[in-house]
Design an enzyme around this catalytic site. Sequence first.
Site, PDB file in Angstrom:
ATOM      1  N   ARG A 241     -72.667-121.238  21.014  1.00 28.88           N
ATOM      2  CA  ARG A 241     -72.842-122.405  21.888  1.00 28.88           C
ATOM      3  C   ARG A 241     -73.316-123.594  21.072  1.00 28.88           C
ATOM      4  O   ARG A 241     -73.767-123.472  19.942  1.00 28.88           O
ATOM      5  CB  ARG A 241     -73.875-122.106  22.975  1.00 28.88           C
ATOM      6  CG  ARG A 241     -75.257-121.743  22.450  1.00 28.88           C
ATOM      7  CD  ARG A 241     -76.349-121.977  23.493  1.00 28.88           C
ATOM      8  NE  ARG A 241     -77.627-121.387  23.146  1.00 28.88           N
ATOM      9  CZ  ARG A 241     -78.496-121.910  22.288  1.00 28.88           C
ATOM     10  NH1 ARG A 241     -78.205-123.031  21.622  1.00 28.88           N
ATOM     11  NH2 ARG A 241     -79.658-121.313  22.047  1.00 28.88           N
TER      12      ARG A 241
ATOM     13  N   HIS B 150     -77.965-113.898  28.443  1.00 28.13           N
ATOM     14  CA  HIS B 150     -78.552-114.630  27.317  1.00 28.13           C
ATOM     15  C   HIS B 150     -79.293-113.679  26.372  1.00 28.13           C
ATOM     16  O   HIS B 150     -79.651-112.570  26.759  1.00 28.13           O
ATOM     17  CB  HIS B 150     -79.560-115.663  27.828  1.00 28.13           C
ATOM     18  CG  HIS B 150     -78.993-116.643  28.803  1.00 28.13           C
ATOM     19  ND1 HIS B 150     -78.431-117.827  28.411  1.00 28.13           N
ATOM     20  CD2 HIS B 150     -78.917-116.619  30.159  1.00 28.13           C
ATOM     21  CE1 HIS B 150     -78.029-118.504  29.489  1.00 28.13           C
ATOM     22  NE2 HIS B 150     -78.310-117.791  30.565  1.00 28.13           N
ATOM     23  N   ASP B 151     -79.601-114.188  25.183  1.00 30.37           N
ATOM     24  CA  ASP B 151     -80.236-113.355  24.160  1.00 30.37           C
ATOM     25  C   ASP B 151     -81.560-112.733  24.606  1.00 30.37           C
ATOM     26  O   ASP B 151     -81.763-111.522  24.461  1.00 30.37           O
ATOM     27  CB  ASP B 151     -80.412-114.119  22.839  1.00 30.37           C
ATOM     28  CG  ASP B 151     -81.146-115.451  22.989  1.00 30.37           C
ATOM     29  OD1 ASP B 151     -81.431-115.870  24.137  1.00 30.37           O
ATOM     30  OD2 ASP B 151     -81.443-116.075  21.953  1.00 30.37           O
TER      31      ASP B 151
ATOM     32  N   THR C 122     -78.992-126.377  22.934  1.00 33.26           N
ATOM     33  CA  THR C 122     -79.383-126.647  24.316  1.00 33.26           C
ATOM     34  C   THR C 122     -79.728-128.134  24.447  1.00 33.26           C
ATOM     35  O   THR C 122     -79.934-128.816  23.434  1.00 33.26           O
ATOM     36  CB  THR C 122     -80.625-125.832  24.700  1.00 33.26           C
ATOM     37  OG1 THR C 122     -81.686-126.216  23.801  1.00 33.26           O
ATOM     38  CG2 THR C 122     -80.367-124.347  24.578  1.00 33.26           C
TER      39      THR C 122
ATOM     40  N   ARG D 102     -72.196-121.362  30.496  1.00 32.48           N
ATOM     41  CA  ARG D 102     -71.668-120.798  29.244  1.00 32.48           C
ATOM     42  C   ARG D 102     -71.532-119.276  29.320  1.00 32.48           C
ATOM     43  O   ARG D 102     -70.721-118.680  28.621  1.00 32.48           O
ATOM     44  CB  ARG D 102     -72.530-121.208  28.047  1.00 32.48           C
ATOM     45  CG  ARG D 102     -73.951-120.660  28.038  1.00 32.48           C
ATOM     46  CD  ARG D 102     -74.662-120.965  26.722  1.00 32.48           C
ATOM     47  NE  ARG D 102     -76.069-120.657  26.720  1.00 32.48           N
ATOM     48  CZ  ARG D 102     -77.038-121.505  27.049  1.00 32.48           C
ATOM     49  NH1 ARG D 102     -76.744-122.738  27.408  1.00 32.48           N
ATOM     50  NH2 ARG D 102     -78.303-121.135  27.006  1.00 32.48           N
TER      51      ARG D 102
ATOM     52  N   ARG E 299     -73.916-110.855  24.986  1.00 35.35           N
ATOM     53  CA  ARG E 299     -74.435-112.221  24.969  1.00 35.35           C
ATOM     54  C   ARG E 299     -73.248-113.183  25.062  1.00 35.35           C
ATOM     55  O   ARG E 299     -72.122-112.829  24.692  1.00 35.35           O
ATOM     56  CB  ARG E 299     -75.194-112.490  23.676  1.00 35.35           C
ATOM     57  CG  ARG E 299     -75.918-113.828  23.688  1.00 35.35           C
ATOM     58  CD  ARG E 299     -76.595-114.128  22.362  1.00 35.35           C
ATOM     59  NE  ARG E 299     -77.275-115.409  22.410  1.00 35.35           N
ATOM     60  CZ  ARG E 299     -77.583-116.127  21.346  1.00 35.35           C
ATOM     61  NH1 ARG E 299     -77.259-115.693  20.138  1.00 35.35           N
ATOM     62  NH2 ARG E 299     -78.209-117.285  21.468  1.00 35.35           N
ATOM     63  N   HIS E 300     -73.498-114.381  25.529  1.00 36.55           N
ATOM     64  CA  HIS E 300     -72.442-115.400  25.506  1.00 36.55           C
ATOM     65  C   HIS E 300     -72.037-115.702  24.056  1.00 36.55           C
ATOM     66  O   HIS E 300     -72.774-115.413  23.116  1.00 36.55           O
ATOM     67  CB  HIS E 300     -72.916-116.672  26.211  1.00 36.55           C
ATOM     68  CG  HIS E 300     -74.163-117.255  25.619  1.00 36.55           C
ATOM     69  ND1 HIS E 300     -74.190-117.901  24.400  1.00 36.55           N
ATOM     70  CD2 HIS E 300     -75.438-117.234  26.060  1.00 36.55           C
ATOM     71  CE1 HIS E 300     -75.424-118.278  24.132  1.00 36.55           C
ATOM     72  NE2 HIS E 300     -76.205-117.873  25.110  1.00 36.55           N
TER      73      HIS E 300
ATOM     74  N   TYR F 155     -78.487-117.395  15.899  1.00 35.71           N
ATOM     75  CA  TYR F 155     -77.410-118.385  15.794  1.00 35.71           C
ATOM     76  C   TYR F 155     -76.296-117.886  14.877  1.00 35.71           C
ATOM     77  O   TYR F 155     -75.356-118.622  14.582  1.00 35.71           O
ATOM     78  CB  TYR F 155     -77.944-119.723  15.282  1.00 35.71           C
ATOM     79  CG  TYR F 155     -79.184-120.222  16.002  1.00 35.71           C
ATOM     80  CD1 TYR F 155     -79.210-120.312  17.394  1.00 35.71           C
ATOM     81  CD2 TYR F 155     -80.321-120.597  15.306  1.00 35.71           C
ATOM     82  CE1 TYR F 155     -80.351-120.752  18.059  1.00 35.71           C
ATOM     83  CE2 TYR F 155     -81.461-121.048  15.960  1.00 35.71           C
ATOM     84  CZ  TYR F 155     -81.468-121.118  17.332  1.00 35.71           C
ATOM     85  OH  TYR F 155     -82.591-121.552  17.985  1.00 35.71           O
TER      86      TYR F 155
ATOM     87  N   LYS G  29     -88.475-113.495  18.256  1.00 30.17           N
ATOM     88  CA  LYS G  29     -87.930-112.653  19.330  1.00 30.17           C
ATOM     89  C   LYS G  29     -88.752-111.378  19.518  1.00 30.17           C
ATOM     90  O   LYS G  29     -88.900-110.889  20.641  1.00 30.17           O
ATOM     91  CB  LYS G  29     -86.467-112.292  19.042  1.00 30.17           C
ATOM     92  CG  LYS G  29     -85.546-113.502  19.047  1.00 30.17           C
ATOM     93  CD  LYS G  29     -85.624-114.263  20.356  1.00 30.17           C
ATOM     94  CE  LYS G  29     -84.729-115.476  20.389  1.00 30.17           C
ATOM     95  NZ  LYS G  29     -84.923-116.299  21.590  1.00 30.17           N
TER      96      LYS G  29
END
Length: 457
Positions: free
Chosen positions: A71, A352-353, A74, A151, A67-68, A39, A285
């Site tokens: 955001r 995405h990540d 979610t 996104r 990555r986007h 984040y 992750k």
Amino acid sequence: MQSIVVLGALAAVASAQCGDSVQLGYTCDPEVSHYWGEYSPFFSVPSLIPPEVPWGCDITFASVLSRHGARFPTSGDTKDLVGLIDQIHKQTTSYSPQYAFIKNYNYTLGANLLTPFGQVEMVQSGQAFFERYESLARKYTPFFRSSSDERVIESAQNFSLGFHEARTQAGASDSSYPYPLQILSEDPGTNNTLFAQQICPVYANGPDSNINNAAEDTWANVWIGPVQTRVNDNLKGANLSSSQIIELMELCPYNSVNQGVISQFCGLFTDLEWKYFDYYRTVDKWYEDMQGNPLGPTTGVAWAAELIARMTDNRTYVTDAQSYTSINHTLDDSQATFPLGPGYPLYADFTHDDNIFSIYGALGLYNATKNLSNTTYESAEQAGGFSSSWVVPFGGRGYFEKMSCVGEPEELVRVVINNRVVPLQNCGADLLGRCQLSKFVASQTFVTDGGLWNQCY
Ligand SMILES: *[C@@H]1O[C@H](CO)[C@@H](O)[C@H](O)[C@H]1NC(C)=O
Ligand SMILES: *[C@@H]1O[C@H](CO)[C@@H](O)[C@H](O)[C@H]1NC(C)=O
Ligand SMILES: *[C@@H]1O[C@H](CO)[C@@H](O)[C@H](O)[C@H]1NC(C)=O
Ligand SMILES: *[C@@H]1O[C@H](CO)[C@@H](O)[C@H](O)[C@H]1NC(C)=O
Ligand SMILES: *[C@@H]1O[C@H](CO)[C@@H](O)[C@H](O)[C@H]1NC(C)=O
Ligand SMILES: *[C@@H]1O[C@H](CO)[C@@H](O)[C@H](O)[C@H]1NC(C)=O
Ligand SMILES: *[C@@H]1O[C@H](CO)[C@@H](O)[C@H](O)[C@H]1NC(C)=O
Ligand SMILES: *[C@@H]1O[C@H](CO)[C@@H](O)[C@H](O)[C@H]1NC(C)=O
Ligand SMILES: *[C@@H]1O[C@H](CO)[C@@H](O)[C@H](O)[C@H]1NC(C)=O
């Protein structure tokens, strides 16, 4: 560079708030936003090797995997966050002064989409890509692809705008804008090289599909207790659970990346607690997408094969029997939908990540990182440059480059992730982290042998 300006603004606000928080002993670190895991807003990661294009070299190929941008939470997380604020408002009988602002805090964040700040991040990323690769980018438009989430598509569009603006400002003509964008569907049953995790059933639902949660819980239990006690002492009656403490911490990045201004929630936690939060996201992750998960890197193998095909101008890597992974062969068999060769030195892909982590895992970029401890904090430096915030922050970008250099007969390959050179492994990298193209390809046996995709079923 433009991207520093907004981050500079973020940092400036952080130090401005320091005046208030110093006396309370809470966070005063202008780089606090670098410890928010995935984040974190994009920032230039410290690099042991200068990330500039080396003297005597010309870039001949550049592919960005992005990555986007930042955001909102979610929709799933929104439910929890709204519930958290409701519980605090309903149950708290007395707020300590530092927490009093929460009494009047109304949850008004959006869901799923880019924040206004996240859009700007992507425009700046497009500008940065143009500037870094200007010698090629004046003439060649990248081949753009995006996974189909709104996104992500918007991120590709905002990046394109930044690229276009920079190109125009540099005096190059740009009649091709708006650029074509190939969208790869995230719908179930669709082969997609940018969104492959759900296509590998054993990964998505098998015995190891929850080891990341087990790992992050183990780590949280090491440090969250005293934080929970302190927060509940300051919010009498709120009775927040340990997972709600993590959610309260998440309100710091989520509110901060809305408009790009450090939120008051950030100051409720110490610098050390932010490092522990960052590591919480990192452990998650590692055991979800990377070598900590037996099939993590497998889900990234298809895009890695595409990269090799693009770098070598050799379609065999995406058409042979080993490439029956998450590649859509209708697309990749065709020059129209998967172009290769001299007209295509630039590529830009958006997703995405988790997908980006697994691709880096497939390429072995963090093979030097040992399985992360679930009980002892390891900084990104200690973990071989691996952390969620260093590798895939909001607006995070991996550059895969080829360069031709004076006195070197073969093209060299280099990888730069968020402006940090990630030295290649297993291919005889030089002091600048680069390998000869043929040696790089030879090191990618995991990818060229199919990346264990057969274990997905
Ligand atoms: C939150 O909403 C309440 C009720 O509508 C309002 O009284 C309060 O001023 C709002 N707080 C903020 C910070 O806008
Ligand atoms: C980002 O892209 C979206 C969708 O194309 C657009 O509505 C928005 O204005 C763009 N933002 C910026 C800052 O260019
Ligand atoms: C492959 O891509 C084509 C063109 O986008 C699409 O029509 C088709 O449904 C895709 N097939 C699979 C299995 O993903
Ligand atoms: C961390 O926890 C996960 C899940 O419980 C486990 O698979 C892994 O082996 C642990 N790692 C270490 C280094 O102990
Ligand atoms: C605090 O919450 C827990 C569940 O998280 C619940 O079991 C307990 O009864 C609650 N205590 C009070 C005083 O509300
Ligand atoms: C890392 O941990 C995973 C399980 O979480 C295991 O499958 C893998 O073999 C471990 N890797 C090493 C090098 O120990
Ligand atoms: C393309 O790659 C395949 C697999 O490595 C190899 O066998 C073939 O010779 C290559 N083709 C060309 C034209 O280099
Ligand atoms: C989709 O992937 C599966 C698994 O690798 C493969 O069998 C199938 O042929 C692919 N479909 C297309 C259109 O590429
Ligand atoms: C990275 O490590 C994996 C084993 O975890 C291995 O299969 C792969 O070949 C390695 N990649 C590189 C580039 O060394």
